[in-house]
Enzyme design. Sequence first.
Site, PDB file in Angstrom:
ATOM      1  N   GLU A   1      81.989  49.417  47.671  1.00  0.00           N
ATOM      2  CA  GLU A   1      81.529  49.081  46.311  1.00  0.00           C
ATOM      3  C   GLU A   1      82.720  48.720  45.419  1.00  0.00           C
ATOM      4  OE1 GLU A   1      78.680  48.675  44.335  1.00  0.00           O
ATOM      5  OE2 GLU A   1      80.151  48.425  42.735  1.00  0.00           O
TER       6      GLU A   1
ATOM      7  N   ILE B   1      69.636  47.846  46.427  1.00  0.00           N
ATOM      8  CA  ILE B   1      69.348  47.472  47.820  1.00  0.00           C
ATOM      9  C   ILE B   1      70.276  48.222  48.765  1.00  0.00           C
ATOM     10  CG2 ILE B   1      69.482  45.581  49.519  1.00  0.00           C
ATOM     11  CD1 ILE B   1      68.438  43.701  47.411  1.00  0.00           C
TER      12      ILE B   1
ATOM     13  N   GLY C   1      74.476  49.024  45.165  1.00  0.00           N
ATOM     14  CA  GLY C   1      73.411  48.864  44.173  1.00  0.00           C
ATOM     15  C   GLY C   1      72.102  49.376  44.751  1.00  0.00           C
TER      16      GLY C   1
ATOM     17  N   VAL D   1      58.655  37.961  47.261  1.00  0.00           N
ATOM     18  CA  VAL D   1      59.726  38.757  47.878  1.00  0.00           C
ATOM     19  C   VAL D   1      59.314  40.225  47.943  1.00  0.00           C
ATOM     20  CG1 VAL D   1      62.047  39.674  47.382  1.00  0.00           C
ATOM     21  CG2 VAL D   1      61.624  37.208  47.288  1.00  0.00           C
ATOM     22  N   CYS D   2      58.754  40.721  46.849  1.00  0.00           N
ATOM     23  CA  CYS D   2      58.400  42.141  46.745  1.00  0.00           C
ATOM     24  C   CYS D   2      57.520  42.560  47.919  1.00  0.00           C
ATOM     25  CB  CYS D   2      57.681  42.376  45.422  1.00  0.00           C
ATOM     26  SG  CYS D   2      57.083  44.050  45.223  1.00  0.00           S
TER      27      CYS D   2
ATOM     28  N   HIS E   1      50.924  74.014  36.580  1.00  0.00           N
ATOM     29  CA  HIS E   1      51.872  74.809  37.378  1.00  0.00           C
ATOM     30  C   HIS E   1      51.271  75.106  38.751  1.00  0.00           C
ATOM     31  CE1 HIS E   1      54.989  77.717  38.284  1.00  0.00           C
ATOM     32  NE2 HIS E   1      54.058  78.561  38.684  1.00  0.00           N
TER      33      HIS E   1
ATOM     34  N   GLY F   1      78.226  46.577  48.600  1.00  0.00           N
ATOM     35  CA  GLY F   1      77.449  46.740  47.371  1.00  0.00           C
ATOM     36  C   GLY F   1      76.647  48.028  47.379  1.00  0.00           C
TER      37      GLY F   1
HETATM   38  P1  FAD Z   1      59.456  36.644  43.874  1.00  0.00           P
HETATM   39  O1  FAD Z   1      58.865  37.900  44.284  1.00  0.00           O
HETATM   40  O2  FAD Z   1      60.768  36.219  44.342  1.00  0.00           O
HETATM   41  O3  FAD Z   1      58.369  35.521  44.033  1.00  0.00           O
HETATM   42  C1  FAD Z   1      58.655  34.185  43.842  1.00  0.00           C
HETATM   43  C2  FAD Z   1      57.712  33.367  44.708  1.00  0.00           C
HETATM   44  O4  FAD Z   1      57.894  31.995  44.387  1.00  0.00           O
HETATM   45  C3  FAD Z   1      58.004  33.497  46.206  1.00  0.00           C
HETATM   46  O5  FAD Z   1      56.820  33.818  46.883  1.00  0.00           O
HETATM   47  C4  FAD Z   1      58.560  32.126  46.598  1.00  0.00           C
HETATM   48  O6  FAD Z   1      58.197  31.765  47.930  1.00  0.00           O
HETATM   49  C5  FAD Z   1      57.883  31.234  45.583  1.00  0.00           C
HETATM   50  N1  FAD Z   1      58.601  29.987  45.268  1.00  0.00           N
HETATM   51  C6  FAD Z   1      59.910  29.855  44.929  1.00  0.00           C
HETATM   52  N2  FAD Z   1      60.186  28.573  44.637  1.00  0.00           N
HETATM   53  C7  FAD Z   1      59.033  27.883  44.800  1.00  0.00           C
HETATM   54  C8  FAD Z   1      58.686  26.523  44.641  1.00  0.00           C
HETATM   55  N3  FAD Z   1      59.569  25.615  44.244  1.00  0.00           N
HETATM   56  N4  FAD Z   1      57.417  26.149  44.912  1.00  0.00           N
HETATM   57  C9  FAD Z   1      56.487  27.060  45.321  1.00  0.00           C
HETATM   58  N5  FAD Z   1      56.766  28.366  45.472  1.00  0.00           N
HETATM   59  C10 FAD Z   1      58.027  28.771  45.202  1.00  0.00           C
HETATM   60  N6  FAD Z   1      61.457  45.750  42.698  1.00  0.00           N
HETATM   61  C11 FAD Z   1      60.784  46.851  42.292  1.00  0.00           C
HETATM   62  O7  FAD Z   1      60.278  46.874  41.157  1.00  0.00           O
HETATM   63  N7  FAD Z   1      60.651  47.946  43.101  1.00  0.00           N
HETATM   64  C12 FAD Z   1      61.207  47.983  44.333  1.00  0.00           C
HETATM   65  O8  FAD Z   1      61.070  48.982  45.044  1.00  0.00           O
HETATM   66  C13 FAD Z   1      61.924  46.854  44.790  1.00  0.00           C
HETATM   67  N8  FAD Z   1      62.486  46.835  46.017  1.00  0.00           N
HETATM   68  C14 FAD Z   1      63.132  45.725  46.444  1.00  0.00           C
HETATM   69  C15 FAD Z   1      63.720  45.736  47.706  1.00  0.00           C
HETATM   70  C16 FAD Z   1      64.387  44.631  48.178  1.00  0.00           C
HETATM   71  C17 FAD Z   1      64.991  44.654  49.556  1.00  0.00           C
HETATM   72  C18 FAD Z   1      64.447  43.452  47.357  1.00  0.00           C
HETATM   73  C19 FAD Z   1      65.136  42.206  47.868  1.00  0.00           C
HETATM   74  C20 FAD Z   1      63.898  43.429  46.096  1.00  0.00           C
HETATM   75  C21 FAD Z   1      63.245  44.572  45.626  1.00  0.00           C
HETATM   76  N9  FAD Z   1      62.671  44.608  44.351  1.00  0.00           N
HETATM   77  C22 FAD Z   1      62.023  45.733  43.923  1.00  0.00           C
HETATM   78  C23 FAD Z   1      62.759  43.462  43.433  1.00  0.00           C
HETATM   79  C24 FAD Z   1      61.439  42.663  43.444  1.00  0.00           C
HETATM   80  O9  FAD Z   1      61.165  42.248  44.764  1.00  0.00           O
HETATM   81  C25 FAD Z   1      61.561  41.455  42.520  1.00  0.00           C
HETATM   82  O10 FAD Z   1      61.957  41.875  41.233  1.00  0.00           O
HETATM   83  C26 FAD Z   1      60.213  40.745  42.422  1.00  0.00           C
HETATM   84  O11 FAD Z   1      59.786  40.299  43.673  1.00  0.00           O
HETATM   85  C27 FAD Z   1      60.323  39.559  41.462  1.00  0.00           C
HETATM   86  O12 FAD Z   1      59.080  38.938  41.366  1.00  0.00           O
HETATM   87  P2  FAD Z   1      58.957  37.373  41.022  1.00  0.00           P
HETATM   88  O13 FAD Z   1      57.506  37.083  41.003  1.00  0.00           O
HETATM   89  O14 FAD Z   1      59.762  37.061  39.823  1.00  0.00           O
HETATM   90  O15 FAD Z   1      59.679  36.638  42.213  1.00  0.00           O
HETATM   91  P1  NAI Z   2      72.570  45.284  42.341  1.00  0.00           P
HETATM   92  O1  NAI Z   2      72.980  44.464  41.195  1.00  0.00           O
HETATM   93  O2  NAI Z   2      71.635  46.410  42.161  1.00  0.00           O
HETATM   94  O3  NAI Z   2      73.871  45.904  43.031  1.00  0.00           O
HETATM   95  C1  NAI Z   2      74.899  45.094  43.515  1.00  0.00           C
HETATM   96  C2  NAI Z   2      76.109  45.988  43.740  1.00  0.00           C
HETATM   97  O4  NAI Z   2      77.100  45.239  44.408  1.00  0.00           O
HETATM   98  C3  NAI Z   2      76.717  46.491  42.442  1.00  0.00           C
HETATM   99  O5  NAI Z   2      76.961  47.864  42.553  1.00  0.00           O
HETATM  100  C4  NAI Z   2      77.999  45.678  42.320  1.00  0.00           C
HETATM  101  O6  NAI Z   2      79.013  46.347  41.610  1.00  0.00           O
HETATM  102  C5  NAI Z   2      78.352  45.476  43.780  1.00  0.00           C
HETATM  103  N1  NAI Z   2      79.192  44.315  44.051  1.00  0.00           N
HETATM  104  C6  NAI Z   2      79.133  43.079  43.497  1.00  0.00           C
HETATM  105  N2  NAI Z   2      80.059  42.280  44.060  1.00  0.00           N
HETATM  106  C7  NAI Z   2      80.707  43.027  44.995  1.00  0.00           C
HETATM  107  C8  NAI Z   2      81.768  42.757  45.913  1.00  0.00           C
HETATM  108  N3  NAI Z   2      82.337  41.551  45.975  1.00  0.00           N
HETATM  109  N4  NAI Z   2      82.190  43.755  46.724  1.00  0.00           N
HETATM  110  C9  NAI Z   2      81.611  44.989  46.667  1.00  0.00           C
HETATM  111  N5  NAI Z   2      80.599  45.292  45.807  1.00  0.00           N
HETATM  112  C10 NAI Z   2      80.155  44.321  44.997  1.00  0.00           C
HETATM  113  O7  NAI Z   2      72.036  44.231  43.427  1.00  0.00           O
HETATM  114  P2  NAI Z   2      71.266  44.464  44.797  1.00  0.00           P
HETATM  115  O8  NAI Z   2      71.473  45.824  45.308  1.00  0.00           O
HETATM  116  O9  NAI Z   2      71.635  43.302  45.636  1.00  0.00           O
HETATM  117  O10 NAI Z   2      69.753  44.324  44.352  1.00  0.00           O
HETATM  118  C11 NAI Z   2      69.316  43.135  43.665  1.00  0.00           C
HETATM  119  C12 NAI Z   2      68.209  43.483  42.718  1.00  0.00           C
HETATM  120  O11 NAI Z   2      67.034  43.792  43.428  1.00  0.00           O
HETATM  121  C13 NAI Z   2      68.495  44.731  41.907  1.00  0.00           C
HETATM  122  O12 NAI Z   2      69.227  44.414  40.750  1.00  0.00           O
HETATM  123  C14 NAI Z   2      67.158  45.253  41.573  1.00  0.00           C
HETATM  124  O13 NAI Z   2      66.741  44.706  40.352  1.00  0.00           O
HETATM  125  C15 NAI Z   2      66.285  44.737  42.705  1.00  0.00           C
HETATM  126  N6  NAI Z   2      65.941  45.873  43.562  1.00  0.00           N
HETATM  127  C16 NAI Z   2      65.189  46.861  43.040  1.00  0.00           C
HETATM  128  C17 NAI Z   2      64.853  47.951  43.779  1.00  0.00           C
HETATM  129  C18 NAI Z   2      64.032  48.996  43.159  1.00  0.00           C
HETATM  130  O14 NAI Z   2      63.531  48.789  42.071  1.00  0.00           O
HETATM  131  N7  NAI Z   2      63.845  50.114  43.809  1.00  0.00           N
HETATM  132  C19 NAI Z   2      65.276  48.110  45.159  1.00  0.00           C
HETATM  133  C20 NAI Z   2      66.097  47.022  45.619  1.00  0.00           C
HETATM  134  C21 NAI Z   2      66.391  45.953  44.829  1.00  0.00           C
END
Ligand code: FAD
Ligand code: NAI
Length: 469
Positions: A203, A184, A182, A41-42, A443, A180
Site C-alpha cells: 500500500e 477491493i 483499499g 459490475v456489482c 437485548h 492497494g
Molecule cells: P456498473 O455497475 O459499472 O454498470 C455499468 C453498466 O453499463 C455495465 O453493465 C456496463 O456493461 C454497461 N455499459 C458501459 N458502457 C456501456 C455502453 N457504452 N453501452 C451500453 N452499456 C454500457 N459497491 C458496494 O456498494 N458494495 C460492495 O460490496 C461492492 N463490492 C465491490 C466489489 C468489487 C470487486 C468491485 C469491482 C466493486 C464493488 N462495489 C461495491 C462497487 C460497485 O460495484 C459499483 O459502485 C457499482 O457497480 C456502480 O454502479 P453503476 O451502475 O454506476 O456502474
Molecule cells: P480504493 O480507492 O478503495 O483503494 C485503492 C488503494 O490503492 C488505496 O489504498 C490507494 O492508496 C492504493 N494505491 C493507489 N495507487 C497505488 C500504488 N501505485 N501502489 C500501491 N497502492 C496504491 O480502490 P479499490 O480497492 O480498487 O476499489 C475501487 C472502488 O470500488 C472503491 O473505491 C469502492 O468504492 C468500490 N468498492 C466497494 C466495496 C464495498 O463497498 N464493500 C468493495 C470493493 C470495492
Amino acid sequence: MNREADVLVIGAGPGGYPAAIRASQLGKKVVVVEKEYLGGVCNHVGCIPSKALISASKLYRKIHEAGEIGITASGVKLDWTKLQAWKKGVVKRLSDGVGNLLKGNKVDVVWGTARLTGPNSAEVKLRDGGSETIRFKDCILAAGSAPIEIPGFKPDGKRIVTSTEALEFPEVPKRLVIIGAGAIGLEIACFYANFGTKVTVVELMPQVLPGVDTEVARYMERALRKRGIEYHLEAKAKSATVSGAQVKVAFEVGGKPQEVEADHCLVAVGRRALTQALGLDAAGVKLHAKGWVEVNNKMQTSVPHVYAIGDLVGAPQLAHKASKEGLVAAEVICGRPALRDFATVPGVIFTDPEIASAGLTEDEAKKAGHDVGVGKFPFAASGRAITALETDGFTKIVFDKKTHLVLGVHIIGPEASDLISEASLALEMGATVEDLAWTVHPHPTLGEAMAEAAEDAEGFPVHTMKRAA
Ligand code: FAD
Ligand code: NAI
C-alpha cells in the site's frame, strides 16, 4: 433500424436499471442499452460474487474455530469448483431477477454498446451485429467504471490480474500479492487468507484503507496481522514480472527495494469512470478535471436533459449510491422535486471483521471546526458478540460537544454492515447522542453497541467504565 424513447438509459448496472424502472413507473417510454450484463459490475464481478466468496470463507473460518465451544468437525474440505459454481448461480439468479423487473416494468432492453451522436441521439452497435439509432428526449448515462492500470503492472488476466479474475482463479492460490489496501484489496485479502492463502499487501499510503477513520484503520491493521496477512505501508509498487506460473513483484519501502513472489498479483488501486467511448463530445457533455462526468444535485450534466449517475460521476463508487442517484435522475426527468441531498452515504468494507461507516470521521469533524466528542463501545463487552464468538472491534460515535448532534458513526466488528443503517437514519434525521442512547435496543443484540457508545458519549456508560475526560 430507428427507435424513439422518452428516456434512454445507457448501462443496466445498479445505477441504470433502477433509474429505468422508476422512469417507466412514472409513465415514460424507456429504453435501456446494455453491452454485457444486467446488474452491472456489482452483480457480476463486484459486490455479489465477492460477498458470496466472503460469506463462504467466514463459514470456513468459523467451522475451524468452533472447537472452542465444543464443536469439532473432521475432514472439512473446500471444494473450490463447487463454490465457484454456487457463486455463478447466485449471480445468475440476481441477474435474471433484474431482467424480470425490467420486463415487468415495460422497459425495453437493447443489447449492444451505445454512443451519443448528438444531444438527442445515440448509435447502438448491436451485440448480435448491425446497429440502430435511438432518438431520445432525455438520457441517463450510467456506464460505470473500470480498474485503473499502473505502469509496470500490465494485467494479463492470469498472473497479473484485476478483481474480476481474482474472484475466479482456477484454484485457491498458495500465495497472493495485492497492490492497494483499499476496499477491493482488503476484502479479497481477507477471504483468501481465511481459505489459507499467504497474502501480502503493498500500500502506497501510511495506513490501510485511506479515508477510513484512523482508529478503525489501525484496528484493521492488527486484525490483518492476526489473520496472517502481511502488509507493507508507504510502499511504492515498481513492477510485476511473470515467469512460468509465478509472478515476482518489486516494490520500495523507504527507498529500500524489496521483492515478493506469488502465484498471482492483484492490482486494486482504484477504478476510473468509463467516459471515453460514450460520445460525450458529440452531445456537449463536460468532464470534471479528474475525469468523471460533472453533474449538479439533480444529476444533470452540462447538457440539462442528459443526466449521469453512479461510478461515472465519481466517489463514492458504491452500488447503493448509484441506485439512489438513478432514482433522483428519473424523478427529476418526470418533473418530481427530487435532489441528491443525502446527509450521508454509508460505506461498508466486507473485510473480516467488517467495517462500516456513515458521516464524518473524527479527523474530518475536527477539520470542519466542530468541538468533537467521541463515544465508544467494544464488542468484547457485548453479551451477543461473546455468545457469537465475535468479540473483535468496536462502535465509535463522533459527535459535536456543543449541540450533541451525531456527526459520524464508525463500526469495526461483527455484522457492522447491517448495524450501520441505524447510524445512517440518525444522521438523516439529525439525531443527538441522547436520541441514540434513549432508543430502546433489544437485548442481547449487537445493535446495543450503538446505544452503549451513545451512553459513553454522554459520559454515563453502564457496561464499560467511565473514561477519564
Ligand atoms: P456498473 O455497475 O459499472 O454498470 C455499468 C453498466 O453499463 C455495465 O453493465 C456496463 O456493461 C454497461 N455499459 C458501459 N458502457 C456501456 C455502453 N457504452 N453501452 C451500453 N452499456 C454500457 N459497491 C458496494 O456498494 N458494495 C460492495 O460490496 C461492492 N463490492 C465491490 C466489489 C468489487 C470487486 C468491485 C469491482 C466493486 C464493488 N462495489 C461495491 C462497487 C460497485 O460495484 C459499483 O459502485 C457499482 O457497480 C456502480 O454502479 P453503476 O451502475 O454506476 O456502474
Ligand atoms: P480504493 O480507492 O478503495 O483503494 C485503492 C488503494 O490503492 C488505496 O489504498 C490507494 O492508496 C492504493 N494505491 C493507489 N495507487 C497505488 C500504488 N501505485 N501502489 C500501491 N497502492 C496504491 O480502490 P479499490 O480497492 O480498487 O476499489 C475501487 C472502488 O470500488 C472503491 O473505491 C469502492 O468504492 C468500490 N468498492 C466497494 C466495496 C464495498 O463497498 N464493500 C468493495 C470493493 C470495492
